[in-house]
Write an enzyme that holds these catalytic residues in place. Sequence first.
Site, PDB file in Angstrom:
ATOM      1  N   ARG A   1      72.646  -3.637  40.344  1.00 51.43           N
ATOM      2  CA  ARG A   1      72.938  -4.998  40.333  1.00 51.43           C
ATOM      3  C   ARG A   1      71.550  -5.752  40.432  1.00 51.43           C
ATOM      4  O   ARG A   1      70.709  -5.332  41.145  1.00 51.43           O
ATOM      5  CB  ARG A   1      73.667  -5.514  41.272  1.00 51.43           C
ATOM      6  CG  ARG A   1      73.393  -5.480  42.520  1.00 51.43           C
ATOM      7  CD  ARG A   1      74.524  -5.609  43.584  1.00 51.43           C
ATOM      8  NE  ARG A   1      74.900  -7.021  43.835  1.00 51.43           N
ATOM      9  CZ  ARG A   1      74.084  -7.819  44.653  1.00 51.43           C
ATOM     10  NH1 ARG A   1      73.384  -7.531  45.467  1.00 51.43           N
ATOM     11  NH2 ARG A   1      74.729  -9.138  44.722  1.00 51.43           N
TER      12      ARG A   1
ATOM     13  N   ARG B   1      70.681 -16.092  41.462  1.00 49.96           N
ATOM     14  CA  ARG B   1      71.057 -17.172  42.308  1.00 49.96           C
ATOM     15  C   ARG B   1      70.930 -18.536  41.485  1.00 49.96           C
ATOM     16  O   ARG B   1      69.848 -18.769  41.163  1.00 49.96           O
ATOM     17  CB  ARG B   1      70.071 -17.413  43.349  1.00 49.96           C
ATOM     18  CG  ARG B   1      70.249 -16.152  44.474  1.00 49.96           C
ATOM     19  CD  ARG B   1      69.418 -16.508  45.633  1.00 49.96           C
ATOM     20  NE  ARG B   1      69.581 -15.369  46.737  1.00 49.96           N
ATOM     21  CZ  ARG B   1      68.393 -15.143  47.657  1.00 49.96           C
ATOM     22  NH1 ARG B   1      67.724 -16.368  47.881  1.00 49.96           N
ATOM     23  NH2 ARG B   1      68.573 -14.084  48.362  1.00 49.96           N
TER      24      ARG B   1
ATOM     25  N   ARG C   1      57.738   9.080  45.438  1.00 50.15           N
ATOM     26  CA  ARG C   1      56.718   8.238  45.137  1.00 50.15           C
ATOM     27  C   ARG C   1      55.642   7.828  46.038  1.00 50.15           C
ATOM     28  O   ARG C   1      56.139   7.702  47.283  1.00 50.15           O
ATOM     29  CB  ARG C   1      57.278   7.089  44.181  1.00 50.15           C
ATOM     30  CG  ARG C   1      57.824   7.127  42.864  1.00 50.15           C
ATOM     31  CD  ARG C   1      56.859   7.768  42.099  1.00 50.15           C
ATOM     32  NE  ARG C   1      56.278   6.764  41.406  1.00 50.15           N
ATOM     33  CZ  ARG C   1      54.940   6.867  41.005  1.00 50.15           C
ATOM     34  NH1 ARG C   1      54.489   7.980  40.405  1.00 50.15           N
ATOM     35  NH2 ARG C   1      54.056   6.048  40.320  1.00 50.15           N
TER      36      ARG C   1
ATOM     37  N   ARG D   1      51.283  -5.326  43.526  1.00 50.64           N
ATOM     38  CA  ARG D   1      51.248  -6.516  44.344  1.00 50.64           C
ATOM     39  C   ARG D   1      50.054  -6.655  45.003  1.00 50.64           C
ATOM     40  O   ARG D   1      49.368  -5.547  45.404  1.00 50.64           O
ATOM     41  CB  ARG D   1      52.547  -6.743  45.204  1.00 50.64           C
ATOM     42  CG  ARG D   1      52.758  -5.654  46.233  1.00 50.64           C
ATOM     43  CD  ARG D   1      54.242  -5.845  46.968  1.00 50.64           C
ATOM     44  NE  ARG D   1      54.412  -4.908  48.031  1.00 50.64           N
ATOM     45  CZ  ARG D   1      55.452  -4.899  48.671  1.00 50.64           C
ATOM     46  NH1 ARG D   1      56.217  -6.130  48.892  1.00 50.64           N
ATOM     47  NH2 ARG D   1      55.503  -4.086  49.772  1.00 50.64           N
TER      48      ARG D   1
ATOM     49  N   GLU E   1      48.189  -3.060  46.242  1.00 49.70           N
ATOM     50  CA  GLU E   1      49.299  -1.620  46.280  1.00 49.70           C
ATOM     51  C   GLU E   1      49.299  -1.148  45.061  1.00 49.70           C
ATOM     52  O   GLU E   1      49.723  -1.681  43.970  1.00 49.70           O
ATOM     53  CB  GLU E   1      50.504  -2.049  46.815  1.00 49.70           C
ATOM     54  CG  GLU E   1      50.702  -2.368  48.158  1.00 49.70           C
ATOM     55  CD  GLU E   1      52.273  -2.557  48.799  1.00 49.70           C
ATOM     56  OE1 GLU E   1      53.080  -2.055  48.098  1.00 49.70           O
ATOM     57  OE2 GLU E   1      52.284  -3.109  49.776  1.00 49.70           O
TER      58      GLU E   1
ATOM     59  N   TYR F   1      65.881   6.283  51.459  1.00 48.67           N
ATOM     60  CA  TYR F   1      65.043   4.908  51.840  1.00 48.67           C
ATOM     61  C   TYR F   1      65.863   3.913  52.794  1.00 48.67           C
ATOM     62  O   TYR F   1      67.003   3.679  52.830  1.00 48.67           O
ATOM     63  CB  TYR F   1      65.051   3.801  50.335  1.00 48.67           C
ATOM     64  CG  TYR F   1      64.069   2.842  50.645  1.00 48.67           C
ATOM     65  CD1 TYR F   1      62.718   2.836  50.820  1.00 48.67           C
ATOM     66  CD2 TYR F   1      64.816   1.664  50.800  1.00 48.67           C
ATOM     67  CE1 TYR F   1      61.899   1.876  51.099  1.00 48.67           C
ATOM     68  CE2 TYR F   1      64.048   0.450  51.321  1.00 48.67           C
ATOM     69  CZ  TYR F   1      62.672   0.412  51.183  1.00 48.67           C
ATOM     70  OH  TYR F   1      61.863  -0.526  51.424  1.00 48.67           O
TER      71      TYR F   1
ATOM     72  N   ASP G   1      65.574   0.441  55.230  1.00 46.31           N
ATOM     73  CA  ASP G   1      64.733  -0.889  55.847  1.00 46.31           C
ATOM     74  C   ASP G   1      64.549  -0.479  57.368  1.00 46.31           C
ATOM     75  O   ASP G   1      65.318   0.211  57.838  1.00 46.31           O
ATOM     76  CB  ASP G   1      65.449  -2.038  55.462  1.00 46.31           C
ATOM     77  CG  ASP G   1      65.160  -2.233  54.134  1.00 46.31           C
ATOM     78  OD1 ASP G   1      64.252  -2.302  53.495  1.00 46.31           O
ATOM     79  OD2 ASP G   1      66.359  -2.829  53.673  1.00 46.31           O
TER      80      ASP G   1
END
Length: 368
Positions: free
Chosen positions: A171, A175, A248, A279, A299, A347, A349
Amino acid sequence: MEYDFLIVGAGLFGSVFAHQAKKAGKKCLVIDKRDHLGGNIYCENVDGVNVHKYGAHIFHTNDKDIWDFVNSFAEFNRYTNSPVATYEDKLYNLPFNMNTFYQLWGTKTPEEAQKIINEQVEKYGFEKPKNLEEQALSLVGKDIYEKLIKGYTEKQWGCRATELPAFIIKRLPLRFTFDNNYFNDKYQGIPIGGYNKITEGLLEGIETITGVDYFKNKEELDSKAERVVFTGKIDEYFNFQYGKLSYRSLEFKHQTLPMENYQGNAVVNYTSSEVPYTRIIEHKHFEFGTQKNTVITKEYPLKGSTSNEPYYPINNQQNNELYLKYKQLAQETPEVIFGGRLAEYKYYDMHQVIGSALSKSKKVLTSL
């Protein structure tokens, strides 16, 4: 045995596990192959600026227990992640919101923006997307995809979007409000004074050794403790016997500049494929710094290799099937506890790593 637990890796998982074990009266030894503690959340002080040495780390969670847990080690500021994207010398707000739509099309109402997106999805979308490009076009249309997704994604993954599976983008949140807050979580911020305060709090009173390669001294180190907590690469632990899992990687190029403010924001994404980095981070903005110099980090995405640090697991079907083989071996090795991003090939957080470590440590410690 000198220790109850040998903990391999002083990142968040290992540090939280060690902290909980110490609270339960257990003796731990924490080792890490790097020359510092903290894993990827380690901060290096440069001219008074706390530099996120391994990329931007912004704490966010909806879990009040985890928020209270991290706040017991450091006070958090009010930093809100509001990244900006640059494409062909134009700036766009992220995540995709009414500010972004105004910058793209000059639309001023949700109805106007929704109409353009619907028209583009109808024109360029696919009923059954076969790859990431088709999936993105079917979700957000051509303009958002080509300007803000395509180049960034191809740099990040090192291949064309048409070669990436559609499931990578399940998805793409749109917003229809003027809200640049990247995360929806209730709690968000940066620890005042940097993440090292969290690490120091977690590992207070626990024996630690840095610069130790576990695999070069495995037998000797294992003999020191009743059990091992392993947070490194699960395939490496089992000597790559089924083959290597793919990752990666990233290269971070840090630069100190003799100016107060370089880009006016902590995070600016470069979405054009012509720019080699994804970035630029300007670290002082994480803590609202007023130092006379600033530190930026570019990066650069890299292919994972034996010489490159693994950052992002490539969770395609082939790798996931390979991981399940290693997971089975882990389940057959009860004296070793596997946890964290590399050991679980997942992955995470920061709040998710902490939650996993709290859950696993509780399970292990109550069973003893």
